[in-house]
Motif scaffolding. Structure first.
Motif, PDB file in Angstrom:
ATOM      1  N   ILE A  43    -162.461  53.479  20.438  1.00 49.69           N
ATOM      2  CA  ILE A  43    -162.369  53.730  18.994  1.00 49.69           C
ATOM      3  C   ILE A  43    -161.393  54.858  18.703  1.00 49.69           C
ATOM      4  O   ILE A  43    -160.507  54.746  17.840  1.00 49.69           O
ATOM      5  CB  ILE A  43    -163.760  54.057  18.429  1.00 49.69           C
ATOM      6  N   LEU A  44    -161.532  55.954  19.441  1.00 51.76           N
ATOM      7  CA  LEU A  44    -160.628  57.091  19.220  1.00 51.76           C
ATOM      8  C   LEU A  44    -159.192  56.747  19.602  1.00 51.76           C
ATOM      9  O   LEU A  44    -158.239  57.203  18.953  1.00 51.76           O
ATOM     10  CB  LEU A  44    -161.108  58.294  20.035  1.00 51.76           C
ATOM     11  N   TYR A  45    -159.028  55.904  20.624  1.00 49.98           N
ATOM     12  CA  TYR A  45    -157.687  55.505  21.029  1.00 49.98           C
ATOM     13  C   TYR A  45    -157.018  54.666  19.937  1.00 49.98           C
ATOM     14  O   TYR A  45    -155.819  54.828  19.649  1.00 49.98           O
ATOM     15  CB  TYR A  45    -157.765  54.711  22.340  1.00 49.98           C
ATOM     16  N   GLN A  46    -157.789  53.776  19.307  1.00 50.91           N
ATOM     17  CA  GLN A  46    -157.226  52.984  18.199  1.00 50.91           C
ATOM     18  C   GLN A  46    -156.819  53.870  17.030  1.00 50.91           C
ATOM     19  O   GLN A  46    -155.760  53.667  16.418  1.00 50.91           O
ATOM     20  CB  GLN A  46    -158.260  51.954  17.749  1.00 50.91           C
ATOM     21  N   LEU A  47    -157.645  54.870  16.722  1.00 49.35           N
ATOM     22  CA  LEU A  47    -157.291  55.811  15.656  1.00 49.35           C
ATOM     23  C   LEU A  47    -156.020  56.582  16.004  1.00 49.35           C
ATOM     24  O   LEU A  47    -155.155  56.803  15.146  1.00 49.35           O
ATOM     25  CB  LEU A  47    -158.446  56.786  15.413  1.00 49.35           C
ATOM     26  N   ALA A  48    -155.907  56.992  17.271  1.00 50.23           N
ATOM     27  CA  ALA A  48    -154.714  57.716  17.702  1.00 50.23           C
ATOM     28  C   ALA A  48    -153.464  56.831  17.606  1.00 50.23           C
ATOM     29  O   ALA A  48    -152.393  57.279  17.158  1.00 50.23           O
ATOM     30  CB  ALA A  48    -154.897  58.219  19.140  1.00 50.23           C
ATOM     31  N   GLU A  49    -153.595  55.568  18.006  1.00 50.17           N
ATOM     32  CA  GLU A  49    -152.464  54.638  17.908  1.00 50.17           C
ATOM     33  C   GLU A  49    -152.056  54.433  16.449  1.00 50.17           C
ATOM     34  O   GLU A  49    -150.858  54.428  16.120  1.00 50.17           O
ATOM     35  CB  GLU A  49    -152.863  53.289  18.528  1.00 50.17           C
ATOM     36  N   PHE A  50    -153.031  54.283  15.563  1.00 46.84           N
ATOM     37  CA  PHE A  50    -152.727  54.105  14.147  1.00 46.84           C
ATOM     38  C   PHE A  50    -152.039  55.350  13.581  1.00 46.84           C
ATOM     39  O   PHE A  50    -151.063  55.247  12.829  1.00 46.84           O
ATOM     40  CB  PHE A  50    -154.027  53.833  13.382  1.00 46.84           C
ATOM     41  N   SER A  51    -152.541  56.533  13.981  1.00 50.64           N
ATOM     42  CA  SER A  51    -151.927  57.779  13.509  1.00 50.64           C
ATOM     43  C   SER A  51    -150.497  57.919  14.008  1.00 50.64           C
ATOM     44  O   SER A  51    -149.598  58.314  13.251  1.00 50.64           O
ATOM     45  CB  SER A  51    -152.779  58.975  13.971  1.00 50.64           C
ATOM     46  N   ASP A  52    -150.262  57.599  15.278  1.00 52.73           N
ATOM     47  CA  ASP A  52    -148.909  57.682  15.830  1.00 52.73           C
ATOM     48  C   ASP A  52    -147.973  56.704  15.134  1.00 52.73           C
ATOM     49  O   ASP A  52    -146.794  57.031  14.870  1.00 52.73           O
ATOM     50  CB  ASP A  52    -148.931  57.400  17.340  1.00 52.73           C
ATOM     51  N   ALA A  53    -148.480  55.518  14.818  1.00 55.00           N
ATOM     52  CA  ALA A  53    -147.641  54.533  14.128  1.00 55.00           C
ATOM     53  C   ALA A  53    -147.237  55.042  12.752  1.00 55.00           C
ATOM     54  O   ALA A  53    -146.069  54.910  12.330  1.00 55.00           O
ATOM     55  CB  ALA A  53    -148.394  53.204  14.013  1.00 55.00           C
ATOM     56  N   ARG A  54    -148.207  55.655  12.038  1.00 54.71           N
ATOM     57  CA  ARG A  54    -147.871  56.204  10.723  1.00 54.71           C
ATOM     58  C   ARG A  54    -146.876  57.347  10.830  1.00 54.71           C
ATOM     59  O   ARG A  54    -145.935  57.445  10.038  1.00 54.71           O
ATOM     60  CB  ARG A  54    -149.165  56.694  10.041  1.00 54.71           C
ATOM     61  N   CYS A  55    -147.048  58.191  11.834  1.00 55.71           N
ATOM     62  CA  CYS A  55    -146.101  59.304  12.045  1.00 55.71           C
ATOM     63  C   CYS A  55    -144.704  58.772  12.363  1.00 55.71           C
ATOM     64  O   CYS A  55    -143.688  59.320  11.888  1.00 55.71           O
ATOM     65  CB  CYS A  55    -146.605  60.214  13.162  1.00 55.71           C
ATOM     66  N   ASN A  56    -144.639  57.716  13.167  1.00 50.53           N
ATOM     67  CA  ASN A  56    -143.329  57.132  13.494  1.00 50.53           C
ATOM     68  C   ASN A  56    -142.660  56.550  12.254  1.00 50.53           C
ATOM     69  O   ASN A  56    -141.432  56.691  12.063  1.00 50.53           O
ATOM     70  CB  ASN A  56    -143.503  56.038  14.557  1.00 50.53           C
ATOM     71  N   GLN A  57    -143.458  55.928  11.407  1.00 50.33           N
ATOM     72  CA  GLN A  57    -142.899  55.385  10.167  1.00 50.33           C
ATOM     73  C   GLN A  57    -142.345  56.496   9.283  1.00 50.33           C
ATOM     74  O   GLN A  57    -141.262  56.371   8.706  1.00 50.33           O
ATOM     75  CB  GLN A  57    -143.978  54.601   9.416  1.00 50.33           C
ATOM     76  N   VAL A  58    -143.089  57.590   9.199  1.00 46.49           N
ATOM     77  CA  VAL A  58    -142.608  58.728   8.402  1.00 46.49           C
ATOM     78  C   VAL A  58    -141.336  59.307   9.003  1.00 46.49           C
ATOM     79  O   VAL A  58    -140.381  59.656   8.276  1.00 46.49           O
ATOM     80  CB  VAL A  58    -143.710  59.801   8.309  1.00 46.49           C
ATOM     81  N   SER A  59    -141.286  59.405  10.328  1.00 48.64           N
ATOM     82  CA  SER A  59    -140.076  59.935  10.982  1.00 48.64           C
ATOM     83  C   SER A  59    -138.869  59.043  10.709  1.00 48.64           C
ATOM     84  O   SER A  59    -137.752  59.532  10.431  1.00 48.64           O
ATOM     85  CB  SER A  59    -140.319  60.056  12.487  1.00 48.64           C
TER      86      SER A  59
END
Length: 278
Positions: free
Chosen positions: A33-49
């Motif tokens: 569960i935490l890994y999925q949240l981390a992946e989602f957060s990283d994806a959003r950060c990459n989109q912002v970058s």
């Protein structure tokens, strides 16, 4: 699994910052569960970058277009960049940059005002979305911390319940063993009593020789002794009187007969007890 745990720890450290990371149970489900949240957060950060890089690239392009339009405007007005003062050049460059940023067809006031109003509205809406997202993220962090604490408490309660159940099971097994032991002893005693009864019956032993009969005789002897006491006192009173030869002799003889009967019964009971084998 180790890679997921490492990524989750890095993400939690980054997410909570200076705050302490709540304790949680490390198992496959929690890590997933935490890994999925981390992946989602990283994806959003990459989109912002990527969005930031795109804006930077567009800024460079707009700057180049601004310089080009500035030269065109100066040439159309019969001016050159060298003929303008530094302040005029800076103002013109700023005006041109703003027009390029707002994607205006010209630099007139009627074009700038609607563009500025639209930009202000979008900025306000964007700030509101940022506040909402920050509030939602804070709420999710609090819920995550609460869930992890609650899970730990439930795990501790479950562990205590399991230990208590183990103790109760051990006590129940011990009681069952004791019950089996008591049942076995009861069977042994029943068998022993039955054998003794059969042995007594085979010998045709008189009831008067049994322990119960002896107890009954002993009680009767004690009762007879109590009955003798009033007679003895009565006899003694007669002995203390001034004797009338005839009447005293009659009373003495009556008392002696009663005492003799009681003594005979007492001696018989004592003889029976003496004959009983010890």
């Amino acid at each position: 699994m180790c890679d997921k745990i490492t990524k989750v720890m890095q993400w939690l450290t980054k997410a909570f910052g200076d705050q302490a990371i709540p304790e949680y149970e490390v198992n496959t489900k929690t890590i997933d569960i935490l890994y999925q949240l981390a992946e989602f957060s990283d994806a959003r950060c990459n989109q912002v970058s990527l969005l930031i890089e795109d804006h930077k690239q567009k800024a460079v392009e707009y700057q180049a277009d601004c310089c080009h339009l500035q030269d065109v405007l100066l040439q159309g007005a019969g001016l050159s960049s060298g003929s303008l003062s530094k302040l005029a050049s800076d103002n013109m460059a700023t005006l041109n940059s703003c027009a390029m940023a707002f994607k205006l067809k010209d630099t007139s006031l009627s074009s700038f005002v609607p563009a500025i109003n639209d930009l202000t509205s979008r900025l306000t809406e964007s700030e509101k979305k940022d506040r909402d997202m920050e509030q939602e993220l804070t709420t999710l962090r609090k819920k995550l911390g609460t869930i992890l604490v609650l899970r730990k408490m439930l795990q501790e309660d479950l562990s205590k319940t399991v230990k208590t159940q183990e103790v109760e099971n051990a006590k129940a097994e011990e009681r069952l063993l004791n019950m089996d032991f008591i049942k076995a002893k009861s069977k042994d005693f029943s068998f022993t009593i039955k054998m003794a009864q059969e042995k007594i019956a085979s010998r045709k032993m008189d009831y008067s020789l049994t322990h119960q009969a002896i107890l009954e005789v002993s009680e009767e002897i004690a009762k007879l002794k109590q009955d003798i006491l009033p007679l003895q006192k009565k006899l003694k009173s007669y002995r203390d009187l001034t004797p009338s030869p005839s009447l005293a002799q009659v009373k003495v003889e009556e008392a002696k007969r009663e005492l003799a009967v009681i003594d005979a019964e007492l001696e018989m009971k004592v003889d029976i007890m003496n004959l009983t084998p010890k």
